[in-house]
Structure formats: C-alpha cells, structure tokens
Design a protein around this motif. Structure first.
Motif, PDB file in Angstrom:
ATOM      1  N   ARG A  30       0.815  -1.220   0.000  1.00  0.00           N
ATOM      2  CA  ARG A  30       0.000   0.000   0.000  1.00  0.00           C
ATOM      3  C   ARG A  30       0.849   1.271   0.000  1.00  0.00           C
ATOM      4  O   ARG A  30       0.357   2.355   0.241  1.00  0.00           O
ATOM      5  N   TYR A  31       2.136   1.116  -0.293  1.00  0.00           N
ATOM      6  CA  TYR A  31       3.054   2.263  -0.349  1.00  0.00           C
ATOM      7  C   TYR A  31       4.167   1.961  -1.339  1.00  0.00           C
ATOM      8  O   TYR A  31       4.815   0.915  -1.254  1.00  0.00           O
ATOM      9  N   ILE A  32       4.363   2.868  -2.292  1.00  0.00           N
ATOM     10  CA  ILE A  32       5.429   2.728  -3.270  1.00  0.00           C
ATOM     11  C   ILE A  32       6.229   4.023  -3.277  1.00  0.00           C
ATOM     12  O   ILE A  32       5.656   5.128  -3.292  1.00  0.00           O
ATOM     13  N   SER A  33       7.559   3.915  -3.296  1.00  0.00           N
ATOM     14  CA  SER A  33       8.377   5.125  -3.323  1.00  0.00           C
ATOM     15  C   SER A  33       9.581   4.930  -4.231  1.00  0.00           C
ATOM     16  O   SER A  33      10.055   3.804  -4.452  1.00  0.00           O
ATOM     17  N   ASN A  34      10.070   6.036  -4.768  1.00  0.00           N
ATOM     18  CA  ASN A  34      11.322   6.107  -5.513  1.00  0.00           C
ATOM     19  C   ASN A  34      11.438   4.995  -6.556  1.00  0.00           C
ATOM     20  O   ASN A  34      12.401   4.227  -6.580  1.00  0.00           O
ATOM     21  N   SER A  35      10.446   4.944  -7.446  1.00  0.00           N
ATOM     22  CA  SER A  35      10.403   3.885  -8.453  1.00  0.00           C
ATOM     23  C   SER A  35      10.116   4.448  -9.835  1.00  0.00           C
ATOM     24  O   SER A  35       9.438   5.472  -9.978  1.00  0.00           O
ATOM     25  N   ILE A  52       1.800   6.952  -2.953  1.00  0.00           N
ATOM     26  CA  ILE A  52       2.845   6.852  -3.974  1.00  0.00           C
ATOM     27  C   ILE A  52       3.705   8.097  -3.858  1.00  0.00           C
ATOM     28  O   ILE A  52       3.210   9.223  -3.962  1.00  0.00           O
ATOM     29  N   ASN A  53       5.002   7.886  -3.647  1.00  0.00           N
ATOM     30  CA  ASN A  53       5.909   8.991  -3.337  1.00  0.00           C
ATOM     31  C   ASN A  53       7.178   8.876  -4.187  1.00  0.00           C
ATOM     32  O   ASN A  53       7.831   7.832  -4.213  1.00  0.00           O
ATOM     33  N   GLY A  54       7.513   9.958  -4.894  1.00  0.00           N
ATOM     34  CA  GLY A  54       8.779  10.004  -5.620  1.00  0.00           C
ATOM     35  C   GLY A  54       8.875   9.039  -6.778  1.00  0.00           C
ATOM     36  O   GLY A  54       9.949   8.481  -7.019  1.00  0.00           O
ATOM     37  N   CYS A  55       7.779   8.873  -7.539  1.00  0.00           N
ATOM     38  CA  CYS A  55       7.759   7.897  -8.627  1.00  0.00           C
ATOM     39  C   CYS A  55       7.555   8.572  -9.980  1.00  0.00           C
ATOM     40  O   CYS A  55       6.955   9.637 -10.090  1.00  0.00           O
ATOM     41  N   HIS A  56       8.061   7.910 -11.016  1.00  0.00           N
ATOM     42  CA  HIS A  56       7.948   8.383 -12.392  1.00  0.00           C
ATOM     43  C   HIS A  56       7.278   7.297 -13.224  1.00  0.00           C
ATOM     44  O   HIS A  56       7.803   6.187 -13.345  1.00  0.00           O
ATOM     45  N   ARG A  68      -9.310   5.819  -4.887  1.00  0.00           N
ATOM     46  CA  ARG A  68      -9.899   6.828  -4.004  1.00  0.00           C
ATOM     47  C   ARG A  68      -9.024   7.051  -2.773  1.00  0.00           C
ATOM     48  O   ARG A  68      -8.386   6.139  -2.262  1.00  0.00           O
ATOM     49  N   ASN A  69      -8.968   8.317  -2.334  1.00  0.00           N
ATOM     50  CA  ASN A  69      -8.172   8.693  -1.152  1.00  0.00           C
ATOM     51  C   ASN A  69      -6.680   8.433  -1.326  1.00  0.00           C
ATOM     52  O   ASN A  69      -5.953   8.280  -0.339  1.00  0.00           O
ATOM     53  N   ILE A  70      -6.215   8.413  -2.548  1.00  0.00           N
ATOM     54  CA  ILE A  70      -4.792   8.194  -2.778  1.00  0.00           C
ATOM     55  C   ILE A  70      -3.998   9.430  -2.353  1.00  0.00           C
ATOM     56  O   ILE A  70      -4.489  10.558  -2.405  1.00  0.00           O
ATOM     57  N   ASP A  71      -2.771   9.212  -1.928  1.00  0.00           N
ATOM     58  CA  ASP A  71      -1.847  10.295  -1.586  1.00  0.00           C
ATOM     59  C   ASP A  71      -0.700  10.249  -2.597  1.00  0.00           C
ATOM     60  O   ASP A  71       0.148   9.358  -2.553  1.00  0.00           O
ATOM     61  N   LEU A  72      -0.711  11.215  -3.523  1.00  0.00           N
ATOM     62  CA  LEU A  72       0.351  11.315  -4.529  1.00  0.00           C
ATOM     63  C   LEU A  72       1.262  12.472  -4.168  1.00  0.00           C
ATOM     64  O   LEU A  72       0.828  13.619  -4.091  1.00  0.00           O
ATOM     65  N   LEU A  73       2.536  12.183  -3.946  1.00  0.00           N
ATOM     66  CA  LEU A  73       3.511  13.216  -3.590  1.00  0.00           C
ATOM     67  C   LEU A  73       4.766  13.034  -4.441  1.00  0.00           C
ATOM     68  O   LEU A  73       5.336  11.939  -4.479  1.00  0.00           O
ATOM     69  N   ASN A  84     -10.741   7.817 -16.922  1.00  0.00           N
ATOM     70  CA  ASN A  84     -11.820   7.224 -16.106  1.00  0.00           C
ATOM     71  C   ASN A  84     -11.361   6.687 -14.748  1.00  0.00           C
ATOM     72  O   ASN A  84     -12.116   5.994 -14.067  1.00  0.00           O
ATOM     73  N   ILE A  85     -10.145   7.015 -14.336  1.00  0.00           N
ATOM     74  CA  ILE A  85      -9.697   6.621 -12.998  1.00  0.00           C
ATOM     75  C   ILE A  85     -10.446   7.431 -11.947  1.00  0.00           C
ATOM     76  O   ILE A  85     -10.752   8.608 -12.138  1.00  0.00           O
ATOM     77  N   ASP A  86     -10.725   6.823 -10.823  1.00  0.00           N
ATOM     78  CA  ASP A  86     -11.336   7.517  -9.694  1.00  0.00           C
ATOM     79  C   ASP A  86     -10.233   7.949  -8.731  1.00  0.00           C
ATOM     80  O   ASP A  86      -9.661   7.140  -8.007  1.00  0.00           O
ATOM     81  N   PHE A  87      -9.925   9.255  -8.749  1.00  0.00           N
ATOM     82  CA  PHE A  87      -8.978   9.860  -7.829  1.00  0.00           C
ATOM     83  C   PHE A  87      -9.704  10.712  -6.785  1.00  0.00           C
ATOM     84  O   PHE A  87      -9.111  11.622  -6.207  1.00  0.00           O
ATOM     85  N   SER A  88     -10.958  10.460  -6.544  1.00  0.00           N
ATOM     86  CA  SER A  88     -11.736  11.327  -5.655  1.00  0.00           C
ATOM     87  C   SER A  88     -11.214  11.288  -4.218  1.00  0.00           C
ATOM     88  O   SER A  88     -10.619  10.298  -3.781  1.00  0.00           O
ATOM     89  N   ASP A  89     -11.415  12.412  -3.514  1.00  0.00           N
ATOM     90  CA  ASP A  89     -11.018  12.543  -2.101  1.00  0.00           C
ATOM     91  C   ASP A  89      -9.518  12.334  -1.890  1.00  0.00           C
ATOM     92  O   ASP A  89      -9.091  11.842  -0.846  1.00  0.00           O
ATOM     93  N   SER A  90      -8.724  12.720  -2.873  1.00  0.00           N
ATOM     94  CA  SER A  90      -7.290  12.435  -2.822  1.00  0.00           C
ATOM     95  C   SER A  90      -6.454  13.683  -2.556  1.00  0.00           C
ATOM     96  O   SER A  90      -6.904  14.812  -2.745  1.00  0.00           O
ATOM     97  N   SER A  91      -5.224  13.452  -2.118  1.00  0.00           N
ATOM     98  CA  SER A  91      -4.241  14.514  -1.944  1.00  0.00           C
ATOM     99  C   SER A  91      -3.194  14.371  -3.040  1.00  0.00           C
ATOM    100  O   SER A  91      -2.529  13.328  -3.153  1.00  0.00           O
ATOM    101  N   ILE A  92      -3.054  15.409  -3.873  1.00  0.00           N
ATOM    102  CA  ILE A  92      -2.151  15.367  -5.026  1.00  0.00           C
ATOM    103  C   ILE A  92      -1.253  16.581  -4.931  1.00  0.00           C
ATOM    104  O   ILE A  92      -1.687  17.714  -5.157  1.00  0.00           O
TER     105      ILE A  92
END
Length: 214
Positions: A30-35, A52-56, A68-73, A84-92
């Motif tokens: 449930r967490y991916i980083s630097n990838s 998802i943090n620090g990804c390309h 839903r409720n994803i945290d993209l940083l 058509n992706i559901d990114f609702s209620d998310s922090s981007i």
C-alpha cells in the motif's frame, strides 16, 4: 499569453530503479516510493488510501482502476493513460501530468497543490468541489470538464480548450482566459467578477448570460 504560476516541481531521485512488481507491491504494501514504472498496462486495480511517493510513470496505461483517497507526492506521469480513474477525495501534491490522457478522470473533492497539466487530453474530467492551489493547465484539451464549486488559488490556463466546461459557483478572480477557448462555459455570471477575458470572449459571455448588446 496567459501567465503561468510558479509552482513547486516534483522531487525525484536522479536515478530511479525500475519497479517491475509495482502492482503486487501496491496491493500488498500500500506504499510505493522512488520507483520508475514504465511501458506496462495496469488492469483492474481497486485500492483506497494508498501512497505513492517520488515515482515516475512513463507510457503506463491504467485500465478499470480506482484509487480513491490516494496520496500522490512528488510524482510524474508522462505519456500515460489515466482515463476514467477515480482519484476522488485524494491529496495530489507536486505532481505533473505531461502528455497524458485524463478523459473522464474523477478528481472530485480532492486537494491539489503544485500540479502541472501539460498537453493533457482531459475532456469530461471532473474536478468538482476540489481545493486547487498553484495549478497550471498548459496547452490542454479540457473540453466539457467540471469545475463545480471549486476553490481556486492561483490556477492558470494557457492555450487550453475549456469550452463547454462548468464553473458554477467557482470564483474566477484574476484568472486569465484570453488565449483559451471558453465558448459555451456554464456559470451563473457572478463567478466572472475580476476574471480576465478578451473583448470577443466578453461578447460571447454576455450572450450566454442573456445580455443584449446593441
């Protein structure tokens, strides 16, 4: 030409290791980083409250996915299909969408800060009730997009097609639309206070609002 905002860019490591087990790790950890995730199709992922943090992402297609409720940083999506992706209620935050498809993508009630949309095909996407701060839309096709009751703070559109989009109850103060297509947008009229439009756009807006010009 409309002036873009100075926004913070994603912070990525210089050499990202390619992650070929992205889907399994995302579901299990449930967490991916630097990838680096590239040249794959991700199908039928339905996960909430992941990070998802620090990804390309490069040339990635998302099919029938919901986040839903994803945290993209600190994330870059380059030439990806996120339609058509559901990114609702998310922090981007500190995210770039470059050359991506975002047709019908759902960002409703999200919190977006320091986000770049560049050369995006985002027709009929939905940003309803979003908080949007330091956002640039550059050379995007956002026709028919919903910006219903958004809170804009330094949102810029440069050379965009936002025709037939809805801005009802979204104040547009100091937003420069002069080099974008805003024909047939939906609003009540009060949203336009202190917005910046061309003379031709002003005539079109007056017609939409039922004003008779002699």
């Amino acid at each position: 030409m409309a002036e873009l905002n100075k926004i913070l860019k994603p912070k990525l490591e210089n050499l990202l290791e390619e992650n070929k087990d992205f889907k399994d790790e995302l579901i299990n950890e449930r967490y991916i980083s630097n990838s680096l995730i590239q040249n794959i199709s991700l199908d039928y992922i339905n996960e909430e409250k992941i990070e998802i943090n620090g990804c390309h992402f490069v040339n990635v297609t998302f099919n029938e996915c919901s986040f839903r409720n994803i945290d993209l940083l600190d994330v870059v999506f380059e030439n990806c299909d996120l339609s058509n992706i559901d990114f609702s209620d998310s922090s981007i935050h500190r995210v770039e969408f470059k050359g991506c498809k975002l047709i019908g993508t759902n960002f409703t009630e999200g919190n977006l800060q320091n986000v770049l949309f560049e050369e995006v095909l985002g027709r009929y996407s939905n940003f309803g009730y979003c908080k949007m701060k330091n956002i640039n839309f550059k050379e995007c096709n956002m026709k028919g997009t919903i910006f219903l009751e958004c809170k804009f703070n330094k949102v810029a559109f440069r050379e965009c097609d936002i025709s037939s989009s809805e801005f009802t109850n979204t104040p547009l103060k100091q937003i420069d639309f002069t080099d974008s297509d805003i024909s047939e947008i939906a609003l009540t009229g009060s949203e336009l206070k202190d917005a910046i439009v061309s003379q031709l756009q002003a005539v079109e807006l007056a017609r939409l609002l039922g004003v008779i010009i002699k």
